[in-house]
Scaffold this motif. Structure first.
Motif, PDB file in Angstrom:
ATOM      1  N   GLY A  94      43.152  71.444  59.279  1.00 57.77           N
ATOM      2  CA  GLY A  94      42.715  70.857  60.452  1.00 57.77           C
ATOM      3  C   GLY A  94      44.515  71.174  61.479  1.00 57.77           C
ATOM      4  O   GLY A  94      44.636  71.464  62.825  1.00 57.77           O
ATOM      5  N   HIS A 113      43.648  66.695  56.977  1.00 55.93           N
ATOM      6  CA  HIS A 113      41.442  66.303  57.330  1.00 55.93           C
ATOM      7  C   HIS A 113      41.117  64.837  56.761  1.00 55.93           C
ATOM      8  O   HIS A 113      41.880  64.582  55.457  1.00 55.93           O
ATOM      9  CB  HIS A 113      40.559  67.346  56.954  1.00 55.93           C
ATOM     10  CG  HIS A 113      40.226  67.600  55.729  1.00 55.93           C
ATOM     11  ND1 HIS A 113      41.731  68.238  54.414  1.00 55.93           N
ATOM     12  CD2 HIS A 113      39.485  67.239  54.631  1.00 55.93           C
ATOM     13  CE1 HIS A 113      40.578  67.730  53.171  1.00 55.93           C
ATOM     14  NE2 HIS A 113      39.516  67.603  53.676  1.00 55.93           N
ATOM     15  N   ASP A 114      40.764  64.008  57.285  1.00 50.37           N
ATOM     16  CA  ASP A 114      39.892  63.125  56.871  1.00 50.37           C
ATOM     17  C   ASP A 114      38.502  63.375  56.730  1.00 50.37           C
ATOM     18  O   ASP A 114      37.556  63.649  57.812  1.00 50.37           O
ATOM     19  CB  ASP A 114      40.201  62.003  57.496  1.00 50.37           C
ATOM     20  CG  ASP A 114      40.432  60.127  57.429  1.00 50.37           C
ATOM     21  OD1 ASP A 114      39.874  60.389  55.679  1.00 50.37           O
ATOM     22  OD2 ASP A 114      40.634  59.250  57.455  1.00 50.37           O
ATOM     23  N   HIS A 115      37.481  62.386  55.711  1.00 50.53           N
ATOM     24  CA  HIS A 115      36.286  62.702  55.680  1.00 50.53           C
ATOM     25  C   HIS A 115      35.921  61.087  55.715  1.00 50.53           C
ATOM     26  O   HIS A 115      34.597  59.816  56.160  1.00 50.53           O
ATOM     27  CB  HIS A 115      35.658  62.907  54.286  1.00 50.53           C
ATOM     28  CG  HIS A 115      35.743  63.948  54.397  1.00 50.53           C
ATOM     29  ND1 HIS A 115      34.963  64.749  54.212  1.00 50.53           N
ATOM     30  CD2 HIS A 115      36.387  64.746  53.358  1.00 50.53           C
ATOM     31  CE1 HIS A 115      35.310  65.969  53.430  1.00 50.53           C
ATOM     32  NE2 HIS A 115      36.580  66.150  53.569  1.00 50.53           N
ATOM     33  N   GLY A 116      36.522  60.010  56.673  1.00 49.64           N
ATOM     34  CA  GLY A 116      36.388  58.795  56.866  1.00 49.64           C
ATOM     35  C   GLY A 116      35.846  57.959  55.614  1.00 49.64           C
ATOM     36  O   GLY A 116      36.964  58.264  54.640  1.00 49.64           O
ATOM     37  N   ALA A 123      34.120  67.104  57.066  1.00 46.29           N
ATOM     38  CA  ALA A 123      35.898  67.211  57.659  1.00 46.29           C
ATOM     39  C   ALA A 123      36.347  67.159  59.145  1.00 46.29           C
ATOM     40  O   ALA A 123      35.919  67.366  59.597  1.00 46.29           O
ATOM     41  CB  ALA A 123      36.615  68.055  56.793  1.00 46.29           C
ATOM     42  N   MET A 124      37.031  65.403  59.636  1.00 53.63           N
ATOM     43  CA  MET A 124      37.555  65.366  60.634  1.00 53.63           C
ATOM     44  C   MET A 124      38.666  66.419  60.769  1.00 53.63           C
ATOM     45  O   MET A 124      39.375  65.241  59.867  1.00 53.63           O
ATOM     46  CB  MET A 124      37.786  63.994  60.839  1.00 53.63           C
ATOM     47  CG  MET A 124      36.398  63.191  61.051  1.00 53.63           C
ATOM     48  SD  MET A 124      36.922  61.403  61.883  1.00 53.63           S
ATOM     49  CE  MET A 124      37.205  61.003  60.738  1.00 53.63           C
ATOM     50  N   GLN A 125      38.956  66.769  61.842  1.00 56.43           N
ATOM     51  CA  GLN A 125      40.467  68.439  61.591  1.00 56.43           C
ATOM     52  C   GLN A 125      41.491  67.306  62.237  1.00 56.43           C
ATOM     53  O   GLN A 125      41.765  67.319  63.552  1.00 56.43           O
ATOM     54  CB  GLN A 125      39.924  69.427  61.683  1.00 56.43           C
ATOM     55  CG  GLN A 125      38.672  69.985  60.267  1.00 56.43           C
ATOM     56  CD  GLN A 125      38.662  71.727  61.095  1.00 56.43           C
ATOM     57  OE1 GLN A 125      39.028  72.069  62.706  1.00 56.43           O
ATOM     58  NE2 GLN A 125      37.870  72.173  60.609  1.00 56.43           N
ATOM     59  N   LEU A 126      42.002  67.129  61.371  1.00 53.73           N
ATOM     60  CA  LEU A 126      43.883  66.993  62.643  1.00 53.73           C
ATOM     61  C   LEU A 126      45.070  67.428  62.095  1.00 53.73           C
ATOM     62  O   LEU A 126      45.377  67.619  61.474  1.00 53.73           O
ATOM     63  CB  LEU A 126      43.994  64.633  61.872  1.00 53.73           C
ATOM     64  CG  LEU A 126      42.450  64.541  62.302  1.00 53.73           C
ATOM     65  CD1 LEU A 126      43.119  63.260  61.283  1.00 53.73           C
ATOM     66  CD2 LEU A 126      42.324  64.018  63.114  1.00 53.73           C
ATOM     67  N   SER A 145      46.000  60.860  58.952  1.00 51.35           N
ATOM     68  CA  SER A 145      46.756  59.954  60.203  1.00 51.35           C
ATOM     69  C   SER A 145      47.409  60.353  61.115  1.00 51.35           C
ATOM     70  O   SER A 145      47.994  59.677  61.802  1.00 51.35           O
ATOM     71  CB  SER A 145      46.310  58.463  59.827  1.00 51.35           C
ATOM     72  OG  SER A 145      46.776  58.022  59.169  1.00 51.35           O
ATOM     73  N   ARG A 147      50.635  62.282  62.167  1.00 53.83           N
ATOM     74  CA  ARG A 147      50.064  63.737  63.291  1.00 53.83           C
ATOM     75  C   ARG A 147      51.420  64.537  63.107  1.00 53.83           C
ATOM     76  O   ARG A 147      50.950  65.747  63.601  1.00 53.83           O
ATOM     77  CB  ARG A 147      49.284  63.530  64.797  1.00 53.83           C
ATOM     78  CG  ARG A 147      47.938  62.668  64.504  1.00 53.83           C
ATOM     79  CD  ARG A 147      46.915  63.442  63.525  1.00 53.83           C
ATOM     80  NE  ARG A 147      47.176  64.516  64.678  1.00 53.83           N
ATOM     81  CZ  ARG A 147      45.687  64.777  65.910  1.00 53.83           C
ATOM     82  NH1 ARG A 147      44.850  63.412  66.671  1.00 53.83           N
ATOM     83  NH2 ARG A 147      45.859  65.754  66.373  1.00 53.83           N
TER      84      ARG A 147
END
Length: 189
Positions: A94, A113-116, A123-126, A145, A147
């Motif tokens: 991310g 990143h997170d895959h839930g 991947a949700m890039q954060l 989570s 940041r």
């Protein structure tokens, strides 16, 4: 005779290690996008997407460090005088930024990143920013989570960080909670 053999082998091993570290440093200087002056690398360090990694001056990377990425748009920016100790995993999926004078202790893990709840989901890039003068303790895990870790913060050994950490905070535990604040003293430049 035993002492002579012992010390000869010790000296030979030390020379071999130094040569290997110099070679590793040269290889990383050639492959990474930017490496500042006097930054050093030990052997056994792996970078995914090395063309997207920028490292400041006077940084030290100990052996076993892994910098991983899922996807091609990841980036890693590291400031000056940063030390990444043995067996640390940095996820740059991310986007990860480490400020000046950051210390990451052995076996710490930092995710961006997170895959839930579905490990096969995209991947949700954060993006994550770790500001200057932060100390992340041994085996701490910083989840996606979280940041921002504020300037001067301390993450205790073994802490699981799930939320943003304010500047100067000392956090410990699972999940990490604030137990105090550092007295930050400005050093005249």
């Amino acid at each position: 005779m035993f002492r002579l053999c012992f010390w000869t082998l010790r000296i030979w091993a030390a020379v071999r290690r130094r040569l290997a570290h110099r070679l590793a440093t040269r290889l990383h200087r050639a492959s990474l996008a930017k490496v500042g002056l006097r930054s050093r690398f030990q052997t056994g360090i792996r970078f995914d997407c090395p063309d997207r990694v920028s490292i400041g001056a006077d940084c030290i990377f100990w052996r076993g460090v892994g910098v991983a990425a899922e996807g091609d748009d990841a980036a890693l920016q590291i400031g000056d005088r940063v030390q990444i100790n043995r067996d640390v995993l940095l996820d740059m999926t991310g986007g990860l930024t480490l400020g000046d004078d950051v210390l990451v202790s052995e076996q710490a893990v930092i995710y961006t990143h997170d895959h839930g709840l579905d490990p096969h989901a995209a991947a949700m890039q954060l993006p994550k920013t770790i500001e200057r003068d932060v100390w992340i303790g041994m085996r701490a895990v910083v989840l996606a989570s979280c940041r921002v870790i504020g300037s001067g913060a301390v993450i205790g050994a073994g802490a699981i960080v799930t939320r943003d950490v304010p500047a100067g905070a000392i956090v410990v535990g699972n999940p990490a909670k604030i137990v105090g604040y550092r007295k930050l003293v400005e050093v005249a430049a």
